[in-house]
Motif scaffolding. Sequence first.
Motif, PDB file in Angstrom:
ATOM      1  N   LEU A  84       0.817  -1.211   0.000  1.00  0.00           N
ATOM      2  CA  LEU A  84       0.000   0.000   0.000  1.00  0.00           C
ATOM      3  C   LEU A  84       0.853   1.263   0.000  1.00  0.00           C
ATOM      4  O   LEU A  84       0.507   2.258  -0.639  1.00  0.00           O
ATOM      5  N   TYR A  85       1.969   1.214   0.717  1.00  0.00           N
ATOM      6  CA  TYR A  85       2.783   2.408   0.903  1.00  0.00           C
ATOM      7  C   TYR A  85       3.922   2.527  -0.105  1.00  0.00           C
ATOM      8  O   TYR A  85       4.664   3.505  -0.089  1.00  0.00           O
ATOM      9  N   SER A  86       4.074   1.549  -0.977  1.00  0.00           N
ATOM     10  CA  SER A  86       5.216   1.535  -1.894  1.00  0.00           C
ATOM     11  C   SER A  86       5.154   2.657  -2.926  1.00  0.00           C
ATOM     12  O   SER A  86       6.180   3.166  -3.368  1.00  0.00           O
ATOM     13  N   HIS A  87       3.947   3.080  -3.306  1.00  0.00           N
ATOM     14  CA  HIS A  87       3.801   4.097  -4.353  1.00  0.00           C
ATOM     15  C   HIS A  87       4.275   5.474  -3.863  1.00  0.00           C
ATOM     16  O   HIS A  87       5.057   6.141  -4.544  1.00  0.00           O
ATOM     17  N   THR A  88       3.804   5.876  -2.678  1.00  0.00           N
ATOM     18  CA  THR A  88       4.238   7.172  -2.153  1.00  0.00           C
ATOM     19  C   THR A  88       5.696   7.125  -1.710  1.00  0.00           C
ATOM     20  O   THR A  88       6.399   8.142  -1.767  1.00  0.00           O
ATOM     21  N   LYS A  89       6.161   5.954  -1.296  1.00  0.00           N
ATOM     22  CA  LYS A  89       7.569   5.808  -0.935  1.00  0.00           C
ATOM     23  C   LYS A  89       8.449   6.083  -2.147  1.00  0.00           C
ATOM     24  O   LYS A  89       9.487   6.751  -2.047  1.00  0.00           O
ATOM     25  N   GLU A  90       8.041   5.564  -3.302  1.00  0.00           N
ATOM     26  CA  GLU A  90       8.796   5.794  -4.537  1.00  0.00           C
ATOM     27  C   GLU A  90       8.799   7.274  -4.898  1.00  0.00           C
ATOM     28  O   GLU A  90       9.814   7.819  -5.350  1.00  0.00           O
ATOM     29  N   VAL A  91       7.672   7.942  -4.700  1.00  0.00           N
ATOM     30  CA  VAL A  91       7.591   9.378  -5.006  1.00  0.00           C
ATOM     31  C   VAL A  91       8.523  10.165  -4.092  1.00  0.00           C
ATOM     32  O   VAL A  91       9.280  11.034  -4.552  1.00  0.00           O
ATOM     33  N   ARG A 100      12.871  14.608 -14.049  1.00  0.00           N
ATOM     34  CA  ARG A 100      11.955  15.322 -14.938  1.00  0.00           C
ATOM     35  C   ARG A 100      10.628  14.571 -14.935  1.00  0.00           C
ATOM     36  O   ARG A 100      10.595  13.356 -15.171  1.00  0.00           O
ATOM     37  N   VAL A 101       9.558  15.273 -14.651  1.00  0.00           N
ATOM     38  CA  VAL A 101       8.238  14.649 -14.580  1.00  0.00           C
ATOM     39  C   VAL A 101       7.908  13.951 -15.897  1.00  0.00           C
ATOM     40  O   VAL A 101       7.346  12.851 -15.905  1.00  0.00           O
ATOM     41  N   GLN A 102       8.289  14.574 -17.014  1.00  0.00           N
ATOM     42  CA  GLN A 102       7.964  14.018 -18.327  1.00  0.00           C
ATOM     43  C   GLN A 102       8.631  12.668 -18.572  1.00  0.00           C
ATOM     44  O   GLN A 102       8.169  11.881 -19.397  1.00  0.00           O
ATOM     45  N   SER A 103       9.718  12.398 -17.847  1.00  0.00           N
ATOM     46  CA  SER A 103      10.454  11.148 -18.065  1.00  0.00           C
ATOM     47  C   SER A 103       9.937   9.996 -17.217  1.00  0.00           C
ATOM     48  O   SER A 103      10.422   8.866 -17.337  1.00  0.00           O
ATOM     49  N   ILE A 104       8.953  10.248 -16.366  1.00  0.00           N
ATOM     50  CA  ILE A 104       8.382   9.187 -15.522  1.00  0.00           C
ATOM     51  C   ILE A 104       7.415   8.370 -16.369  1.00  0.00           C
ATOM     52  O   ILE A 104       6.405   8.884 -16.849  1.00  0.00           O
ATOM     53  N   GLY A 105       7.716   7.098 -16.563  1.00  0.00           N
ATOM     54  CA  GLY A 105       6.917   6.261 -17.458  1.00  0.00           C
ATOM     55  C   GLY A 105       5.555   5.879 -16.918  1.00  0.00           C
ATOM     56  O   GLY A 105       4.574   5.851 -17.649  1.00  0.00           O
ATOM     57  N   SER A 106       5.468   5.567 -15.631  1.00  0.00           N
ATOM     58  CA  SER A 106       4.218   5.122 -15.028  1.00  0.00           C
ATOM     59  C   SER A 106       3.222   6.271 -14.912  1.00  0.00           C
ATOM     60  O   SER A 106       3.554   7.351 -14.414  1.00  0.00           O
ATOM     61  N   ILE A 107       1.991   6.037 -15.373  1.00  0.00           N
ATOM     62  CA  ILE A 107       0.944   7.053 -15.254  1.00  0.00           C
ATOM     63  C   ILE A 107       0.695   7.396 -13.786  1.00  0.00           C
ATOM     64  O   ILE A 107       0.577   8.561 -13.411  1.00  0.00           O
ATOM     65  N   LEU A 108       0.623   6.360 -12.947  1.00  0.00           N
ATOM     66  CA  LEU A 108       0.385   6.574 -11.528  1.00  0.00           C
ATOM     67  C   LEU A 108       1.504   7.400 -10.910  1.00  0.00           C
ATOM     68  O   LEU A 108       1.255   8.387 -10.220  1.00  0.00           O
ATOM     69  N   GLN A 109       2.757   7.006 -11.168  1.00  0.00           N
ATOM     70  CA  GLN A 109       3.883   7.706 -10.568  1.00  0.00           C
ATOM     71  C   GLN A 109       4.007   9.133 -11.074  1.00  0.00           C
ATOM     72  O   GLN A 109       4.319  10.047 -10.314  1.00  0.00           O
ATOM     73  N   ARG A 110       3.740   9.345 -12.344  1.00  0.00           N
ATOM     74  CA  ARG A 110       3.834  10.693 -12.903  1.00  0.00           C
ATOM     75  C   ARG A 110       2.800  11.622 -12.250  1.00  0.00           C
ATOM     76  O   ARG A 110       3.118  12.725 -11.810  1.00  0.00           O
ATOM     77  N   ASN A 111       1.558  11.157 -12.175  1.00  0.00           N
ATOM     78  CA  ASN A 111       0.493  11.984 -11.605  1.00  0.00           C
ATOM     79  C   ASN A 111       0.624  12.133 -10.097  1.00  0.00           C
ATOM     80  O   ASN A 111       0.312  13.191  -9.535  1.00  0.00           O
ATOM     81  N   LEU A 112       1.086  11.062  -9.430  1.00  0.00           N
ATOM     82  CA  LEU A 112       1.248  11.126  -7.984  1.00  0.00           C
ATOM     83  C   LEU A 112       2.384  12.082  -7.620  1.00  0.00           C
ATOM     84  O   LEU A 112       2.296  12.812  -6.622  1.00  0.00           O
ATOM     85  N   THR A 113       3.420  12.097  -8.418  1.00  0.00           N
ATOM     86  CA  THR A 113       4.527  13.031  -8.190  1.00  0.00           C
ATOM     87  C   THR A 113       4.044  14.468  -8.352  1.00  0.00           C
ATOM     88  O   THR A 113       4.383  15.352  -7.551  1.00  0.00           O
TER      89      THR A 113
END
Length: 210
Positions: A84-91, A100-113
């Motif tokens: 559950l916490y791995s996504h925000t941990k990565e951010v 660079r935000v544009q270089s983040i491949g994952s849709i979730l990670q890009r938007n969460l960042t």
Amino acid sequence: MKRIQKATVKQPHRLQAPKRSPLSSLNLSKVRTSRQILRKVARSTELSRGDIATEAKLAVGYYVYTISVAGVVRYIGKGKGLRLYSHTKEVRSRLKRDFRVQSIGSILQRNLTKAFISGAQVTEQVLIDDLTEKAAYKLEYDKLREYVFAGKGDQLWNVIPASIQTPQEIQAYTERLQRNLNSRDRWVRTLSAMTLEALRGGQHQHRTET
């Protein structure tokens, strides 16, 4: 099955220098179980941006969870342990280095960042836990299907499975395949015919099961 309280991460309105996390002082080698680890994390986790997360209870077994941003559900997932916490941990890890935000491949990670940078409130919540892996997978699928059929699919940052389509989308896709049967390209005709047959077979199976 148990319902777990949600943990809210309230972000500041602007980026601040990272603070040292108390987690770095934990001697995890002496902690024997994942439950003990999570209890330590839940009690004393200081986020890299200086915000304290509310205490979270340990989820049992596999579970289905959501991530909401500013009160809107943006992601539905399944997992166990600390997934559950791995996504925000990565951010948070990304925010400590140049990126660079544009270089983040994952849709979730890009938007969460982007959400973290903007200071939006991010909420992680376990919906139901104590599930088998198969049951968690089915519940995750059903939740995604529920959102898509309610017209809320666009708000999700998930990659929606191709098998989840509204009746209108299925009809439009079927009509396009039907038109392709008259194509001058033999391969287009062949592939369209095969796809139509598979689609109709899947619909027949679904009606039989329901």
